[in-house]
Design a protein around this motif. Structure first.
Motif, short mmCIF file in Angstrom:
data_model
loop_
_atom_site.label_atom_id
_atom_site.label_comp_id
_atom_site.label_asym_id
_atom_site.label_seq_id
_atom_site.Cartn_x
_atom_site.Cartn_y
_atom_site.Cartn_z
N ASN A 1 20.75 22.66 44.25
CA ASN A 1 19.67 21.98 44.42
C ASN A 1 18.74 21.57 43.26
N ASN A 2 18.97 20.37 42.55
CA ASN A 2 17.95 20.24 41.63
C ASN A 2 17.11 19.02 42.02
N ALA A 3 16.95 18.83 43.46
CA ALA A 3 16.13 17.67 43.87
C ALA A 3 16.35 16.19 43.50
N TYR B 1 19.87 13.11 42.42
CA TYR B 1 21.03 12.83 42.00
C TYR B 1 21.15 12.77 40.30
N GLY B 2 21.88 13.69 39.89
CA GLY B 2 21.94 13.55 38.31
C GLY B 2 22.88 12.48 37.70
N MET B 3 23.99 12.83 37.84
CA MET B 3 25.09 11.96 37.25
C MET B 3 24.89 10.41 37.59
N HIS C 1 29.64 19.46 29.10
CA HIS C 1 29.22 18.00 29.25
C HIS C 1 27.75 17.85 29.63
N TYR C 2 27.05 19.06 29.96
CA TYR C 2 25.97 18.82 30.62
C TYR C 2 24.70 18.63 29.56
N CYS C 3 23.78 18.22 30.01
CA CYS C 3 22.43 17.69 29.24
C CYS C 3 22.03 19.35 28.77
N PRO C 4 21.11 19.14 27.69
CA PRO C 4 20.40 20.28 27.33
C PRO C 4 19.29 20.74 28.40
N GLY C 5 19.39 22.03 28.64
CA GLY C 5 18.44 22.48 29.59
C GLY C 5 18.91 22.46 31.00
N CYS C 6 19.99 21.77 31.23
CA CYS C 6 20.51 21.44 32.68
C CYS C 6 20.82 22.96 33.31
N GLY C 7 20.77 23.24 34.50
CA GLY C 7 21.05 24.48 35.31
C GLY C 7 22.51 24.80 35.41
N HIS C 8 23.12 23.72 35.46
CA HIS C 8 24.69 24.13 35.84
C HIS C 8 25.30 24.92 34.79
N GLY C 9 24.94 24.86 33.33
CA GLY C 9 25.59 25.88 32.51
C GLY C 9 25.22 27.18 32.96
N SER D 1 17.85 24.70 40.64
CA SER D 1 18.39 24.59 39.46
C SER D 1 17.53 23.27 38.78
N ALA D 2 17.65 23.44 37.49
CA ALA D 2 16.79 22.33 36.67
C ALA D 2 17.66 21.01 36.52
N CYS D 3 17.09 19.86 36.37
CA CYS D 3 17.67 18.82 35.87
C CYS D 3 16.84 17.86 35.14
N PRO D 4 16.30 18.64 33.95
CA PRO D 4 15.40 17.94 33.11
C PRO D 4 15.70 16.42 32.80
N SER D 5 16.91 15.91 32.82
CA SER D 5 16.90 14.38 32.41
C SER D 5 16.54 13.44 33.82
N GLY D 6 17.05 14.20 34.75
CA GLY D 6 16.48 13.33 35.91
C GLY D 6 15.15 13.38 36.31
N TRP D 7 14.45 14.59 35.92
CA TRP D 7 13.14 14.65 36.30
C TRP D 7 12.34 13.93 35.27
N GLY E 1 29.33 14.13 41.24
CA GLY E 1 28.04 14.53 40.79
C GLY E 1 28.15 15.29 39.40
N CYS E 2 27.09 15.53 38.65
CA CYS E 2 27.25 16.11 37.42
C CYS E 2 28.24 17.10 37.48
N SER E 3 28.62 17.91 38.57
CA SER E 3 29.43 19.15 38.27
C SER E 3 30.88 18.64 38.79
S1 SF4 Z 1 21.64 14.85 34.83
FE1 SF4 Z 1 20.49 16.61 35.34
S2 SF4 Z 1 22.03 18.07 36.53
FE2 SF4 Z 1 23.08 16.29 35.52
S3 SF4 Z 1 23.68 17.29 33.60
FE3 SF4 Z 1 21.83 16.46 33.05
S4 SF4 Z 1 20.37 17.91 33.32
FE4 SF4 Z 1 22.28 18.64 34.36
#
Ligand code: SF4
Lengths: 474, 353
Positions: free
Chosen positions: A131-133, A135-137, A27-35, A221-227, A61-63
């Protein structure tokens, strides 16, 4: 499809069967570090053969859906509370490998105290702190680890350190505590960093497996969507912006020094359990009353004096003996607003019937151990009630003529026995003789139950006898 | 069996251990701290877990973890601490985890004082935290019931996979009375859903998140059906002289003890008073109240609060007869005379009407 299944490490679901919808994709965004992190953990689970021992704690949170992916026992918990929940999971299952997976809002903001305390207790847990600096979700808000100047949905003009303070460095912060064993910060921005993360994850799990205590890996870890950064450039962005603020490396490592320790659960047999609870199985002996006057039946008794005069324990002596003789009994100390003022008192009821209110406005018996108590409570007695008072201390006889008063020079008699603190017991002995409701034998038998200090039992038994002898013909 | 003259607060701890409780996660707060003191003394003696948590929030979350692991587990607190525990209670109810929580009520709101009140009633019986859930709420009125209802609370919690709350006040906690302790409970229920850290529990998931609205609705319907079943089967109530009563007093906890004396006093004067004491506050004995409402002239509800339980009586009575209320707050406990005066006042009003 079959190929995909073979590629997945053990511990990872071949198909994400706990996930609704597409069971093949995360369910993660492309490029997300969680995967990436999930994969590194899953490989470690396989290599360390942990699948059947692991309990994974999913955060908020996202995870939050960590449980979609790991084929292990899993629990989803409230925001920030994973370390508290995991503390109990581990104590209940000492052989389990308990892993908390937490984001930065979860661990460093709302759950700040839970992680701090679990780390300091040295709980045998492993925490993967992502730590992706941001809040994602919840929508890209400021995290405790957001960088100075970073624009988020709640810092639209950038993080201002005069408003939000500087980012929190949890790996360093927790390393200052005595409790933790192993803490390291790693990153995912290039292959070398990833392979370091792989090693750190295994170190942390082994730390728990070997019984060496608390371990945590903080993973940048990366959160391209949040950043709002193109996933193609997220690695450089992370290295460039987060790198300077969050230095990689081990912040604490006591793995060599800490002796392995494993909690053991023991089973206790029923008999040992009862003994440990100070519960004896013996049937209580029922002893007869020898009531001297029907007026003395079913008494409600108030004992009052200064704190330190043994008021409460005198009451407990009477109540215990009452129970021993098979009566309904209750004992209650002065409580709530009644504690105001200089008197300490308690109420004891002894009754052949179940006791309603354990306190009464107009008692049948008052034992007054000082003058303020006598002055305060004698008026409450109903006509015909019994007033016993320590006449060594209270030198003014009571004024009421409609009650039965018995002066007991209890303190003087106690002094003659060599201990003025026995005045309370002497009074109790006198009450026994006066009323006849409880036998001296029952009282002597239950003395050990009412007295905290066991070395005083003999002296108190003697004082009881002295009081009893004093009042038996009065 | 083993009999001991013991404080209600201590009786809870011994009863819990006899019921097979394996862990106690506490946080100090007057007037519930004594329970933690006794737990700290007795739990480790028999190889069970006692841990003082970092906070009330931490303690209820530890209970969540221990319950998920299949342990019989508990915590104890009082008003301000109970407010902090609501988050965890909502998760426990949402994830259907059994546990026992003790609330020794004190005066509020805010810091209030440490004297006895019954002002946590709403919080206890109406849910308390977020979401559509209920706790099983038991209200002891003696040291013996502090023991018996603690054991019962563990049984009910396990049977229905729901948190159970012992709602008591400092008076009942502080009072010493003889308690007959039962033998240690045998044959605790199996919990195949629990997290054991073993192969058999790999597929187990403890969870309260349902993203899909229909799924969450059906989870909620399942919870409501469970609460309905509990209401059907588990109501406990004590009655005293209600058989021929034309005026019924209602109270729980320490107040019910005082009311019992009021009934005796009234009966001695020729008034046909009765006492209804809900032992389960959730589920509430509404059916019994409604039956009585069909034949008595009125009710008087007494509480150490601004009038919380009285709402449940009024709902059950549905306006058929007058429901009066008498309450004290701040930690003041009414005397028998005080309540009897109120009763006599109401009786004369009822007579003229
Ligand atoms: S919002 Fe950020 S941390 Fe959450 S799934 Fe998308 S990229 Fe990953």
């Amino acid at each position: 499809m079959a190929k995909k299944i073979l590629e997945r490490p053990k511990g990872f679901y071949a198909e994400f069967e706990r996930k609704p919808g597409d069971k093949g994709a995360t369910h993660y965004c492309p490029g997300c570090g969680h995967g990436n992190i999930h994969k590194l953990i899953a490989e470690a689970i396989e290599d360390l053969e942990l699948q059947d021992r692991m309990i994974m704690v999913s955060p908020v949170g996202c995870s939050v859906f960590v449980y979609y992916y790991f084929a292990t026992g899993n629990i989803q918990v409230a925001h920030g509370r994973a370390p508290a929940v995991a503390t109990a999971l581990k104590r209940a299952n000492p052989h389990a490998i308990v892993v908390c997976y937490q984001g930065d809002g979860d661990l460093a903001a709302i759950g700040g105290n839970e992680i701090l305390q679990a780390a300091n207790r040295g709980e045998h847990l492993t925490v993967f702190f992502v730590n992706n600096a941001i809040y994602g979700m919840t929508g890209g808000q400021l995290a405790p680890t957001s960088l100075p100047g970073m624009k988020t949905t709640t810092t639209p003009y950038g993080r201002d350190i005069h408003n939000e303070g500087p980012p929190m460095k949890m790996a360093e912060f927790l390393a200052n505590l005595e409790g933790p064993t192993y803490i390291e910060r790693t990153a995912l921005w290039d292959n070398k960093a990833i392979s370091n993360t792989r090693r750190a994850i295994r170190n942390a799990l082994r730390c728990q497996m070997e019984g060496r205590g608390f371990s945590m890996v903080e993973i940048l870890s990366a959160c391209p969507s949040g950043w709002k950064v193109d996933p193609a450039h997220q690695s450089e962005w992370m290295k460039e912006n987060m790198g300077p603020f969050f230095p990689l490396g081990i912040t604490k490592d006591l793995r060599e020094q800490r002796e392995p320790w494993f909690r053991e659960k023991i089973a206790v047999e029923d008999e040992a359990l009862l003994a440990a609870l100070d519960l004896a199985l013996a049937e209580p002996k029922r002893l007869p009353s020898a009531l001297r006057d029907p007026r003395y039946a079913n008494p409600s008794i108030k004992l009052a004096g200064f704190g330190g005069q043994g008021i409460l324990s005198a009451g407990a002596m009477i109540a215990n003996a009452g129970m021993e003789q098979g009566f309904h009994t209750s004992w209650i100390p002065s409580y709530g607003p009644e504690m105001r003022g200089g008197t300490a008192y308690c109420f004891v009821c002894i009754n052949a019937e179940p006791i309603g209110s354990p306190t009464v406005t107009h008692p049948d018996v008052l034992m007054a151990f000082n003058r303020p108590s006598l002055e305060k409570f004698a008026a409450d007695l109903h006509p015909g009630a019994l007033l016993m008072y320590d006449s060594t201390i209270i030198d003014v006889p009571p004024k009421r003529g409609d009650i039965e008063a018995l002066a007991v020079p209890a303190t003087q008699m106690a002094e003659d026995l060599g201990n003025t603190r026995m005045a309370n017991t002497i009074m109790v002995g006198a009450y026994l003789a006066k009323s006849g409701i409880l036998s001296l034998a029952a009282m002597e038998q239950t003395l050990p139950l009412a007295l905290k200090r066991k070395n005083l039992i003999e002296a108190n038994a003697k004082a009881l006898g002295v009081g009893f002898a004093f009042a038996k013909d009065r | 069996m083993a009999k001991e003259f013991i404080k209600g607060n201590d009786a809870i701890v011994k009863a819990a251990l006899l019921a097979g409780c394996e862990s106690f996660y506490g946080y100090p707060i007057t007037p519930a701290s004594e329970i933690a003191h006794a737990a700290a003394k007795y739990f480790p003696r028999v190889g069970r877990t006692f841990l003082q948590a970092e906070s009330e929030i931490g303690s209820i979350q530890m209970v969540y973890g221990a319950a998920a692991a299949g342990e019989r587990t508990m915590t104890a607190s009082s008003g301000p601490g109970m407010s902090l525990k609501q988050e965890g209670l909502s998760y426990l109810a949402g994830s259907e985890l059994p546990c026992v929580v003790v609330d020794i009520m004190r005066g509020g709101p805010g810091l209030g004082n440490i004297a006895p009140e019954q002002s946590d009633y709403f919080q206890a019986v109406k849910g308390g935290g977020h979401g559509n859930y209920k706790l099983i709420v038991l209200a002891p009125n003696s040291a013996q019931e502090m023991c018996d209802l603690t054991i019962r609370a563990f049984e009910l919690a396990d049977r229905y996979r729901n948190p159970a709350l012992i709602l008591a006040d400092g008076y009942i906690g502080q009072m010493m009375e003889p308690v007959e302790f039962p033998p240690p409970v045998k044959g605790l229920p199996a919990k195949p859903w629990a997290l054991r850290g073993e192969k058999i529990s790999d597929a187990n998931l403890i969870n309260s998140i349902f993203l899909d609205p229909d799924e969450l609705e059906s989870h909620n319907r399942h919870l409501q059906a469970k609460y309905a079943l509990i209401a059907e089967r588990e109501v406990m109530v004590e009655e005293y002289h209600t058989g021929d009563a034309d005026f019924v007093l209602v109270g729980y906890g320490i107040v019910s003890r005082i009311l019992r004396s009021v009934v005796e006093r009234g009966r001695a004067d020729g008034h046909r008073l009765g006492l209804l004491r809900p032992i389960t506050l959730c589920p509430y004995p509404s059916v019994r109240v409604a039956e009585l409402a069909g034949r008595v002239k009125g009710f008087l509800v007494c509480e150490l609060s601004n009038g919380q339980m009285v709402e449940d009586i009024r709902l059950a009575v549905e306006g058929r007869v007058p429901v009066h209320f008498y309450g004290r707050m701040g930690g003041n406990v009414p005397t028998v005379e005080e309540i009897y005066a109120v009763v006599k006042g109401q009786l004369s009003v009822t007579a003229t009407a």
